[in-house]
Design a protein around this motif. Structure first.
Motif, mmCIF file in Angstrom:
data_model
loop_
_atom_site.group_PDB
_atom_site.id
_atom_site.type_symbol
_atom_site.label_atom_id
_atom_site.label_comp_id
_atom_site.label_asym_id
_atom_site.label_seq_id
_atom_site.Cartn_x
_atom_site.Cartn_y
_atom_site.Cartn_z
ATOM 1 N N GLU A 140 0.823 -1.210 0.000
ATOM 2 C CA GLU A 140 0.000 0.000 0.000
ATOM 3 C C GLU A 140 0.858 1.261 0.000
ATOM 4 O OE1 GLU A 140 -3.384 -0.067 2.677
ATOM 5 O OE2 GLU A 140 -3.431 -2.262 2.579
ATOM 6 N N ALA A 141 1.944 1.250 0.742
ATOM 7 C CA ALA A 141 2.858 2.397 0.709
ATOM 8 C C ALA A 141 3.503 2.533 -0.661
ATOM 9 C CB ALA A 141 3.930 2.242 1.782
ATOM 10 N N ALA A 142 3.796 1.401 -1.311
ATOM 11 C CA ALA A 142 4.399 1.445 -2.640
ATOM 12 C C ALA A 142 3.435 2.009 -3.676
ATOM 13 C CB ALA A 142 4.855 0.046 -3.048
ATOM 14 N N VAL A 143 2.147 1.728 -3.512
ATOM 15 C CA VAL A 143 1.159 2.306 -4.429
ATOM 16 C C VAL A 143 1.257 3.825 -4.401
ATOM 17 C CG1 VAL A 143 -1.303 2.689 -4.808
ATOM 18 C CG2 VAL A 143 -0.465 0.380 -4.348
ATOM 19 N N GLU A 144 1.242 4.400 -3.222
ATOM 20 C CA GLU A 144 1.301 5.857 -3.089
ATOM 21 C C GLU A 144 2.616 6.406 -3.627
ATOM 22 O OE1 GLU A 144 0.808 9.333 0.357
ATOM 23 O OE2 GLU A 144 0.578 7.211 0.861
ATOM 24 N N ARG A 145 3.718 5.698 -3.328
ATOM 25 C CA ARG A 145 5.032 6.184 -3.732
ATOM 26 C C ARG A 145 5.205 6.172 -5.245
ATOM 27 N NH1 ARG A 145 10.938 3.653 -1.896
ATOM 28 N NH2 ARG A 145 12.230 5.087 -3.134
ATOM 29 N N TYR A 146 4.700 5.122 -5.908
ATOM 30 C CA TYR A 146 4.980 4.961 -7.335
ATOM 31 C C TYR A 146 3.826 5.374 -8.242
ATOM 32 C CZ TYR A 146 9.404 2.789 -6.230
ATOM 33 O OH TYR A 146 10.692 2.579 -5.789
ATOM 34 N N ALA A 147 2.721 5.826 -7.687
ATOM 35 C CA ALA A 147 1.621 6.304 -8.522
ATOM 36 C C ALA A 147 2.060 7.391 -9.504
ATOM 37 C CB ALA A 147 0.466 6.789 -7.644
ATOM 38 N N PRO A 148 2.904 8.343 -9.099
ATOM 39 C CA PRO A 148 3.330 9.366 -10.067
ATOM 40 C C PRO A 148 4.177 8.826 -11.215
ATOM 41 C CG PRO A 148 3.687 10.118 -7.814
ATOM 42 C CD PRO A 148 3.384 8.666 -7.738
ATOM 43 N N ARG A 149 4.708 7.639 -11.072
ATOM 44 C CA ARG A 149 5.543 7.031 -12.117
ATOM 45 C C ARG A 149 4.711 6.289 -13.159
ATOM 46 N NH1 ARG A 149 8.051 9.683 -9.245
ATOM 47 N NH2 ARG A 149 7.715 10.934 -11.125
ATOM 48 N N ALA A 150 3.411 6.080 -12.877
ATOM 49 C CA ALA A 150 2.541 5.305 -13.768
ATOM 50 C C ALA A 150 1.731 6.243 -14.654
ATOM 51 C CB ALA A 150 1.616 4.410 -12.947
ATOM 52 N N GLU A 151 2.051 6.259 -15.941
ATOM 53 C CA GLU A 151 1.334 7.146 -16.855
ATOM 54 C C GLU A 151 -0.043 6.609 -17.224
ATOM 55 O OE1 GLU A 151 3.784 7.798 -20.255
ATOM 56 O OE2 GLU A 151 5.236 9.051 -19.176
ATOM 57 N N ARG A 152 -0.147 5.295 -17.386
ATOM 58 C CA ARG A 152 -1.407 4.716 -17.859
ATOM 59 C C ARG A 152 -2.027 3.722 -16.879
ATOM 60 N NH1 ARG A 152 -0.287 2.315 -23.724
ATOM 61 N NH2 ARG A 152 -2.527 1.881 -23.517
#
Length: 244
Positions: free
Chosen positions: A67-79
Motif C-alpha cells: 500500500e505504501a508502494a502504491v502511493e510512492r509509485y503512482a506518479p511514475r505510472a502514466e497509464r
C-alpha cells in the motif's frame, strides 16, 4: 508500451521475464536490480527513487509494503498500475485513491515462480488497453488468468494459503524421524509438501499467515480429530470426505 517492475525478488523476476515488452526493474537494494537486469534480455535497472515515468508500474513487493508502494509509485505510472503482492483488497483500495483516472489491476500468481506457468487470479478494478496487454502477455506465456473479486480472492487465501500452510508446517513439526521404508503414500506426499513449503522464504509465509485468517480453523479441526473417539471420529472422517 514499457513497464516498471518495483521489487526484484522472485515474483518481480517472474513478471519481468514473462511480459513481452521493455522492462525496467527497481529494488531497495540496487545491486539486486542490477543482477536481474544483467540476466534478463530487454531488462534494465533503475534506482528505486527513479523520476522516470512508465506506461505501467507493477508492484512486486511484500504484502506489508504494497500500500505504501502504491502511493510512492503512482506518479511514475502514466497509464496503469498493477501488483503481484498476493493480497487484493488493500492494494485495490490504495490504487483507487492514488490513481483514480488510470487503469488498475491486481494480479496473484498462484504458484512459486519456479513452477510457472499456472493460474493467475485477476481483479480488474479499472481495466483498459495497457493492463489488457499485460494479461495477454501472461496468457501467451502459458498462464491462465481468471477473474475474481478482491473479497472472493482474500477469503480463498484463508484456505488455500494460510490454512494449507498451517497444516503442512504442523505436520512437519509434529512428525517423528522414521526410516524411509515406513513411508506410506500419504506420508510421502506430506513429506513432499513439507519440502515445497519449507523451501521458500520464511518472511513470505509469515506475511501470508499475518494477513489471512485460517490457521486457527486448522488448529481447531486438529483438536477435534485428536479428541474424537468411536462414532465421533467416524463422523469427522465422513465430514472431511464430503468436504463439508
Amino acid at each position: 508500451m514499457d513497464l516498471l517492475v518495483v521489487g526484484a525478488g522472485e515474483m518481480g523476476r517472474w513478471i519481468a521475464r514473462t511480459v513481452d515488452r521493455p522492462v525496467a526493474v527497481a529494488d531497495v537494494d540496487p545491486a539486486v536490480a542490477e543482477r536481474v537486469a544483467a540476466t534478463l534480455d530487454g531488462v534494465r535497472a533503475v534506482p528505486a527513487d527513479t523520476t522516470e515515468t512508465f506506461d505501467v508500474v507493477c508492484l512486486a513487493v511484500p504484502i506489508s509494503a504494497v500500500e505504501a508502494a502504491v502511493e510512492r509509485y503512482a506518479p511514475r505510472a502514466e497509464r496503469a498500475m498493477c501488483d503481484v503482492s498476493g493480497v487484493m483488497a488493500g492494494p485495490i483500495e490504495a490504487m483507487r485513491a492514488a490513481l483514480p483516472d488510470r487503469e488498475r489491476v491486481s494480479l496473484h500468481p498462484l504458484f512459486a515462480a519456479a513452477n510457472a506457468p499456472g493460474n493467475v487470479a485477476v481483479v480488474a478494478d479499472a481495466p483498459g488497453p495497457a493492463t489488457d496487454a499485460v494479461r495477454a502477455d501472461l496468457r501467451a506465456a502459458g498462464n491462465h488468468p481468471f477473474e475474481t473479486t478482491a473479497a472472493e480472492h482474500d477469503a480463498a487465501m484463508e484456505t488455500v494459503q494460510a490454512g494449507a500452510h498451517t497444516a503442512v508446517l504442523a505436520y512437519a513439526l509434529a512428525a517423528a524421524e522414521v526410516r524411509e521404508e515406513f513411508a506410506t503414500p500419504v506420508s510421502a506426499t506430506m513429506d513432499d509438501l513439507v519440502e515445497t513449503v519449507t523451501g521458500g522464504t520464511p518472511r513470505v509465509y509469515r506475511e501470508i499467515q499475518e494477513t489471512f485468517d485460517g490457521a486457527e480453523r486448522v488448529a481447531a479441526a486438529a483438536r477435534r480429530i485428536a479428541e474424537a473417539d468411536g462414532e465421533a471420529f467416524d463422523a469427522l472422517y465422513r465430514e472431511a470426505g464430503n468436504g463439508e
